[in-house]
Design an enzyme around this catalytic site. Structure first.
Site, PDB file in Angstrom:
ATOM      1  N   LYS A 242       0.849  -1.214   0.000  1.00 35.46           N
ATOM      2  CA  LYS A 242       0.000   0.000   0.000  1.00 35.46           C
ATOM      3  C   LYS A 242       0.874   1.251   0.000  1.00 35.46           C
ATOM      4  O   LYS A 242       2.062   1.204   0.387  1.00 35.46           O
ATOM      5  CB  LYS A 242      -0.941   0.034   1.207  1.00 35.46           C
ATOM      6  CG  LYS A 242      -0.288  -0.064   2.590  1.00 35.46           C
ATOM      7  CD  LYS A 242       0.228   1.235   3.165  1.00 35.46           C
ATOM      8  CE  LYS A 242       0.881   1.082   4.526  1.00 35.46           C
ATOM      9  NZ  LYS A 242       1.711   2.202   4.941  1.00 35.46           N
TER      10      LYS A 242
ATOM     11  N   ASP B 120      -2.429  -1.973  10.701  1.00 31.77           N
ATOM     12  CA  ASP B 120      -2.714  -1.853   9.262  1.00 31.77           C
ATOM     13  C   ASP B 120      -3.436  -3.080   8.705  1.00 31.77           C
ATOM     14  O   ASP B 120      -3.903  -3.061   7.569  1.00 31.77           O
ATOM     15  CB  ASP B 120      -1.403  -1.733   8.458  1.00 31.77           C
ATOM     16  CG  ASP B 120      -0.802  -0.341   8.530  1.00 31.77           C
ATOM     17  OD1 ASP B 120      -1.481   0.576   9.031  1.00 31.77           O
ATOM     18  OD2 ASP B 120       0.348  -0.183   8.076  1.00 31.77           O
TER      19      ASP B 120
HETATM   20  O1  C5P Z   1       0.104  -1.958  15.179  1.00 33.66           O
HETATM   21  P1  C5P Z   1       1.510  -2.213  14.781  1.00 33.66           P
HETATM   22  O2  C5P Z   1       2.124  -3.337  15.574  1.00 33.66           O
HETATM   23  O3  C5P Z   1       1.702  -2.378  13.316  1.00 33.66           O
HETATM   24  O4  C5P Z   1       2.321  -0.910  15.165  1.00 33.66           O
HETATM   25  C1  C5P Z   1       3.722  -0.866  15.270  1.00 33.66           C
HETATM   26  C2  C5P Z   1       4.110   0.248  16.190  1.00 33.66           C
HETATM   27  O5  C5P Z   1       3.804   1.512  15.579  1.00 33.66           O
HETATM   28  C3  C5P Z   1       3.315   0.257  17.481  1.00 33.66           C
HETATM   29  O6  C5P Z   1       3.966  -0.522  18.453  1.00 33.66           O
HETATM   30  C4  C5P Z   1       3.310   1.700  17.858  1.00 33.66           C
HETATM   31  O7  C5P Z   1       4.529   2.041  18.509  1.00 33.66           O
HETATM   32  C5  C5P Z   1       3.304   2.433  16.528  1.00 33.66           C
HETATM   33  N1  C5P Z   1       1.944   2.844  16.139  1.00 33.66           N
HETATM   34  C6  C5P Z   1       1.368   3.930  16.771  1.00 33.66           C
HETATM   35  N2  C5P Z   1       0.107   4.321  16.415  1.00 33.66           N
HETATM   36  C7  C5P Z   1      -0.579   3.672  15.455  1.00 33.66           C
HETATM   37  C8  C5P Z   1       0.013   2.568  14.801  1.00 33.66           C
HETATM   38  C9  C5P Z   1       1.283   2.183  15.169  1.00 33.66           C
HETATM   39  O8  C5P Z   1       1.977   4.551  17.654  1.00 33.66           O
HETATM   40  N3  C5P Z   1      -1.797   4.085  15.128  1.00 33.66           N
END
Ligand code: C5P
Length: 339
Positions: free
Chosen positions: A55, A180
């Protein structure tokens, strides 16, 4: 030896009773024919192929930091035709084997494996699965590759094993794997809010000025968590960019370029000189407009015509960059392939 026939049984609990479902080719094709919202998986009785698309983010507004440590977002994402290929094979034992073309991703930590474990746990099912993952989407690049792999596995298992999961259950499993992942259950063009898990599809309108997309991956990998952690509050926005672009696209109008903003870009360009240099090189090579994909480091540059895109691709390729020519895609029409 290839015509060995094996019947696969999916066992799951529904409303307190244990149900055993035979997966035959007829029920699989009926299930496939019913699909409207998701990408098509290619299925035989014990093998299932599925594509997982990357994406780009047209906008990424970070609205603020939440009490749970995540950030509140408004972001417009679009799937592009750069994809990983996943082959799921049912095995006679109860193991989940993860085999990836990038050896360090061949572990249970891979989000594709986590998706299988999550489904098995949720449905009290112990079917063995071998996951072969051919990576094309660069990793830790801001293109959502790992998240897309997980969503593709969830969708494939749902069809293959005919899982009794409602869209809401699938969404909640996706969100628990990563912010995501819910977007990739539908793909296409969507506004994603909250942590990223509140997905609102937008009109299928894509500006002709963005018909071709160059994706340039600078020679570093970034941690999404680190980029978010280091983001100063001064880079937070009110979400105006995502609102304006959503409104324009839903009205089937080209959004104004000034609204195609990514709240993470200023910090990433300042902190990582490789990304700033790559942006400079893309602009010098003839790109009119360059933006960061997600938390980076990949940059995208849109082009109205193939010749312009190819010229710039050739120039940055000569400089040694990893660069892909891609286009916006909706998985409904993009995943069809032949056995
Ligand atoms: O959700 P995911 O594990 O992909 O996110 C990776 C990191 O990115 C999270 O641990 C967080 O630190 C940061 N993040 C965030 N806010 C979001 C998505 C991700 O702070 N909306």
């Amino acid at each position: 030896m290839h015509n060995r026939k094996r019947v696969i049984w999916a066992i799951y609990h529904k409303e307190g009773t244990k149900k055993r479902v035979k997966l035959d080719k007829f029920s699989i094709s009926v299930q496939n024919a019913r699909m409207s919202h998701a990408q098509q998986a290619q299925i035989s009785s014990d093998v299932c192929f599925v594509r997982a698309y990357a994406k780009i983010n047209l906008t990424l507004d970070v609205l603020g930091r939440r009490a749970d440590g995540y950030h509140e977002l408004a972001t417009i994402m679009q799937t592009v035709d750069l994809h990983d290929t996943i082959c799921l094979t049912a095995t006679a034992d109860q193991r989940v084997q993860m085999i990836c073309s990038i050896p360090e991703l061949s572990s249970d930590d891979n989000l594709a494996a986590r998706a299988v474990y999550m489904v098995r746990q949720r449905l009290a099912c112990s079917q063995g699965v071998r996951i072969e993952l051919y990576k094309r989407i660069p990793m830790a690049a801001g293109l959502g590759g790992g998240s897309s792999d997980a969503a593709a596995v969830l969708l494939a298992l749902q069809q293959w094993w005919q899982l009794p999961l409602s869209p809401a259950e699938l969404l909640s499993m996706a969100a628990s794997i990563g912010s995501d992942v819910p977007f990739f259950l539908t793909g296409g063009l969507a506004l994603c809010e909250g942590r990223g898990e509140r997905v609102t599809p937008l009109a299928r309108y894509w500006p002709t000025s963005m018909r071709w997309l160059l994706l340039l991956k600078p020679p570093i990998s970034l941690s999404t968590a680190a980029v978010f952690r280091n983001l100063p509050a001064g880079d937070y926005t009110e979400g105006t960019n995502s609102r304006m672009v959503s409104n324009a696209l839903n009205a089937r109008k080209d959004p104004q370029l000034e609204y195609l903003q990514n709240s993470l870009e200023r910090e990433v360009l300042e902190r990582y000189p490789e990304v700033a240099q790559a942006r400079e090189d893309l602009l010098r090579a003839g790109a009119q407009f360059v933006r960061l994909c997600g938390s980076g480091p990949t940059l995208f540059a849109p082009f109205a015509e193939l010749t312009g895109a190819l010229q710039v691709q050739q120039r940055v390729h000569t400089l040694g960059y990893e660069v892909y020519l891609s286009r916006a895609i909706h998985p409904n029409t993009g995943s069809v392939c032949f056995f």
